[in-house]
Design a protein around this motif. Sequence first.
Motif, PDB file in Angstrom:
ATOM      1  N   ASP A  20       1.125  -1.072   0.030  1.00 48.62           N
ATOM      2  CA  ASP A  20       0.111   0.138   0.312  1.00 48.62           C
ATOM      3  C   ASP A  20       0.837   1.009   0.329  1.00 48.62           C
ATOM      4  OD1 ASP A  20      -0.301   1.815   2.945  1.00 48.62           O
ATOM      5  OD2 ASP A  20       0.055  -0.731   2.989  1.00 48.62           O
ATOM      6  N   ALA A  21       0.572   2.172  -0.034  1.00 51.60           N
ATOM      7  CA  ALA A  21       1.214   3.508  -0.687  1.00 51.60           C
ATOM      8  C   ALA A  21       1.515   4.277   0.890  1.00 51.60           C
ATOM      9  CB  ALA A  21       0.540   4.771  -1.457  1.00 51.60           C
ATOM     10  N   THR A  26       5.837   6.214   4.396  1.00 56.15           N
ATOM     11  CA  THR A  26       6.399   5.980   5.515  1.00 56.15           C
ATOM     12  C   THR A  26       7.835   5.323   5.563  1.00 56.15           C
ATOM     13  OG1 THR A  26       4.384   5.925   6.091  1.00 56.15           O
ATOM     14  CG2 THR A  26       5.745   4.411   7.765  1.00 56.15           C
ATOM     15  N   SER A  27       7.755   4.108   4.677  1.00 53.58           N
ATOM     16  CA  SER A  27       9.570   3.421   4.814  1.00 53.58           C
ATOM     17  C   SER A  27      10.567   4.502   4.056  1.00 53.58           C
ATOM     18  CB  SER A  27       9.685   2.547   4.218  1.00 53.58           C
ATOM     19  OG  SER A  27       9.604   3.133   2.755  1.00 53.58           O
ATOM     20  N   ASP A  28      10.430   6.037   3.764  1.00 52.22           N
ATOM     21  CA  ASP A  28      11.035   6.664   3.046  1.00 52.22           C
ATOM     22  C   ASP A  28      11.803   7.478   4.913  1.00 52.22           C
ATOM     23  OD1 ASP A  28      11.045   5.790   0.749  1.00 52.22           O
ATOM     24  OD2 ASP A  28       9.563   7.469  -0.342  1.00 52.22           O
ATOM     25  N   ARG A  29      10.602   7.254   6.025  1.00 51.58           N
ATOM     26  CA  ARG A  29      11.054   8.569   6.745  1.00 51.58           C
ATOM     27  C   ARG A  29      12.277   7.748   7.538  1.00 51.58           C
ATOM     28  NH1 ARG A  29       5.862   9.044  10.381  1.00 51.58           N
ATOM     29  NH2 ARG A  29       6.930   6.870  10.264  1.00 51.58           N
ATOM     30  N   PHE A  30      12.134   6.139   7.530  1.00 48.96           N
ATOM     31  CA  PHE A  30      13.986   5.957   8.250  1.00 48.96           C
ATOM     32  C   PHE A  30      15.357   6.305   7.672  1.00 48.96           C
ATOM     33  CE2 PHE A  30      10.058   4.533   9.348  1.00 48.96           C
ATOM     34  CZ  PHE A  30       9.859   4.107  10.628  1.00 48.96           C
ATOM     35  N   PHE A  31      15.329   6.896   6.340  1.00 46.56           N
ATOM     36  CA  PHE A  31      16.453   6.910   5.274  1.00 46.56           C
ATOM     37  C   PHE A  31      16.468   7.953   5.045  1.00 46.56           C
ATOM     38  CE2 PHE A  31      14.018   3.092   4.743  1.00 46.56           C
ATOM     39  CZ  PHE A  31      15.287   1.617   5.054  1.00 46.56           C
ATOM     40  N   LYS A  32      18.330   7.954   5.205  1.00 48.99           N
ATOM     41  CA  LYS A  32      18.856   8.955   4.451  1.00 48.99           C
ATOM     42  C   LYS A  32      18.344   9.911   2.818  1.00 48.99           C
ATOM     43  CE  LYS A  32      22.116   9.464   7.769  1.00 48.99           C
ATOM     44  NZ  LYS A  32      24.212   9.580   8.655  1.00 48.99           N
ATOM     45  N   GLU A  33      18.764  10.601   2.150  1.00 54.07           N
ATOM     46  CA  GLU A  33      18.569  10.958   1.547  1.00 54.07           C
ATOM     47  C   GLU A  33      19.559  10.177   0.665  1.00 54.07           C
ATOM     48  OE1 GLU A  33      16.597  11.787  -2.492  1.00 54.07           O
ATOM     49  OE2 GLU A  33      15.819  12.561  -0.616  1.00 54.07           O
ATOM     50  N   GLY A  34      19.259   9.010  -0.838  1.00 57.27           N
ATOM     51  CA  GLY A  34      20.196   8.256  -1.576  1.00 57.27           C
ATOM     52  C   GLY A  34      20.175   7.219  -0.678  1.00 57.27           C
ATOM     53  N   THR A 114      23.062  -3.553   1.873  1.00 54.34           N
ATOM     54  CA  THR A 114      23.954  -2.147   0.852  1.00 54.34           C
ATOM     55  C   THR A 114      22.731  -0.906   1.894  1.00 54.34           C
ATOM     56  OG1 THR A 114      21.287  -2.025   0.106  1.00 54.34           O
ATOM     57  CG2 THR A 114      23.231  -2.989  -0.963  1.00 54.34           C
ATOM     58  N   ASN A 115      21.458  -1.243   2.791  1.00 53.51           N
ATOM     59  CA  ASN A 115      21.551  -0.176   4.165  1.00 53.51           C
ATOM     60  C   ASN A 115      21.399  -1.126   5.525  1.00 53.51           C
ATOM     61  OD1 ASN A 115      18.947  -1.196   4.191  1.00 53.51           O
ATOM     62  ND2 ASN A 115      18.452  -0.374   1.957  1.00 53.51           N
ATOM     63  N   TRP A 116      20.989   0.077   6.643  1.00 54.71           N
ATOM     64  CA  TRP A 116      20.993  -0.386   7.829  1.00 54.71           C
ATOM     65  C   TRP A 116      19.781  -1.837   8.121  1.00 54.71           C
ATOM     66  CZ3 TRP A 116      16.230  -0.432  10.242  1.00 54.71           C
ATOM     67  CH2 TRP A 116      15.352   0.909  10.009  1.00 54.71           C
ATOM     68  N   ALA A 117      18.772  -1.199   6.726  1.00 46.60           N
ATOM     69  CA  ALA A 117      17.171  -2.380   7.237  1.00 46.60           C
ATOM     70  C   ALA A 117      17.995  -3.485   6.577  1.00 46.60           C
ATOM     71  CB  ALA A 117      16.322  -1.408   6.430  1.00 46.60           C
ATOM     72  N   ASP A 118      18.582  -3.764   5.316  1.00 46.92           N
ATOM     73  CA  ASP A 118      18.795  -4.870   4.926  1.00 46.92           C
ATOM     74  C   ASP A 118      19.729  -5.637   6.364  1.00 46.92           C
ATOM     75  OD1 ASP A 118      17.420  -4.637   2.481  1.00 46.92           O
ATOM     76  OD2 ASP A 118      19.805  -3.749   2.017  1.00 46.92           O
ATOM     77  N   CYS A 119      20.858  -4.500   7.149  1.00 47.24           N
ATOM     78  CA  CYS A 119      22.136  -5.395   7.941  1.00 47.24           C
ATOM     79  C   CYS A 119      20.804  -5.865   9.068  1.00 47.24           C
ATOM     80  CB  CYS A 119      22.564  -3.811   8.741  1.00 47.24           C
ATOM     81  SG  CYS A 119      24.291  -4.667  10.011  1.00 47.24           S
ATOM     82  N   ALA A 120      19.785  -5.540   9.059  1.00 46.99           N
ATOM     83  CA  ALA A 120      18.593  -5.138  10.623  1.00 46.99           C
ATOM     84  C   ALA A 120      18.083  -6.868  10.429  1.00 46.99           C
ATOM     85  CB  ALA A 120      18.138  -4.290  11.074  1.00 46.99           C
ATOM     86  N   THR A 121      18.337  -6.799   8.929  1.00 52.07           N
ATOM     87  CA  THR A 121      17.362  -8.383   9.015  1.00 52.07           C
ATOM     88  C   THR A 121      18.104  -9.215   8.437  1.00 52.07           C
ATOM     89  OG1 THR A 121      16.244  -7.085   7.300  1.00 52.07           O
ATOM     90  CG2 THR A 121      15.782  -9.366   6.722  1.00 52.07           C
ATOM     91  N   LEU A 122      19.303  -9.036   8.187  1.00 53.53           N
ATOM     92  CA  LEU A 122      20.621 -10.629   8.401  1.00 53.53           C
ATOM     93  C   LEU A 122      20.341 -11.251   9.607  1.00 53.53           C
ATOM     94  CD1 LEU A 122      21.843 -12.254   6.573  1.00 53.53           C
ATOM     95  CD2 LEU A 122      23.523 -10.722   6.369  1.00 53.53           C
TER      96      LEU A 122
END
Length: 122
Positions: A20-21, A26-34, A114-122
């Motif tokens: 859903d949109a 909302t997920s964009d709020r958790f990441f820095k630009e780029g 490549t980002n903190w979310a992937d790291c937290a998942t692994l």
Amino acid sequence: MDIKDKILADIRQSLADNADAKTRETSDRFFKEGERAKVYGVSMTVVGRIAKGFWQQQVKSWPKQDIFDLCEELWNSHYFEEAVFACTFSAARHTRNEPADFQVFEHWWHDYVTNWADCATL
């Protein structure tokens, strides 16, 4: 289409159907630009439920190499939710891991995280 490709297509369709949109935005709020993650926009509660269902009903009985091959395809998409599936599947068989399997996990770490979310998942 072989069974792995069918399951991969079914996983992706399930994620698309549950996206859903609002969750995507909302997920964009958790990441820095780029550094934004590539996402479908599915809540983690729903992703976990779907992943566990696929594991129990379809993937659990597969040989290790077939599971690892599916996980590789999921990681290679670079979608966060698909990475969660890969981690769910590999974690669910953790009691059967062998020392050589850690080369696969290191490959995923070096090539796909490549980002903190992937790291937290692994």
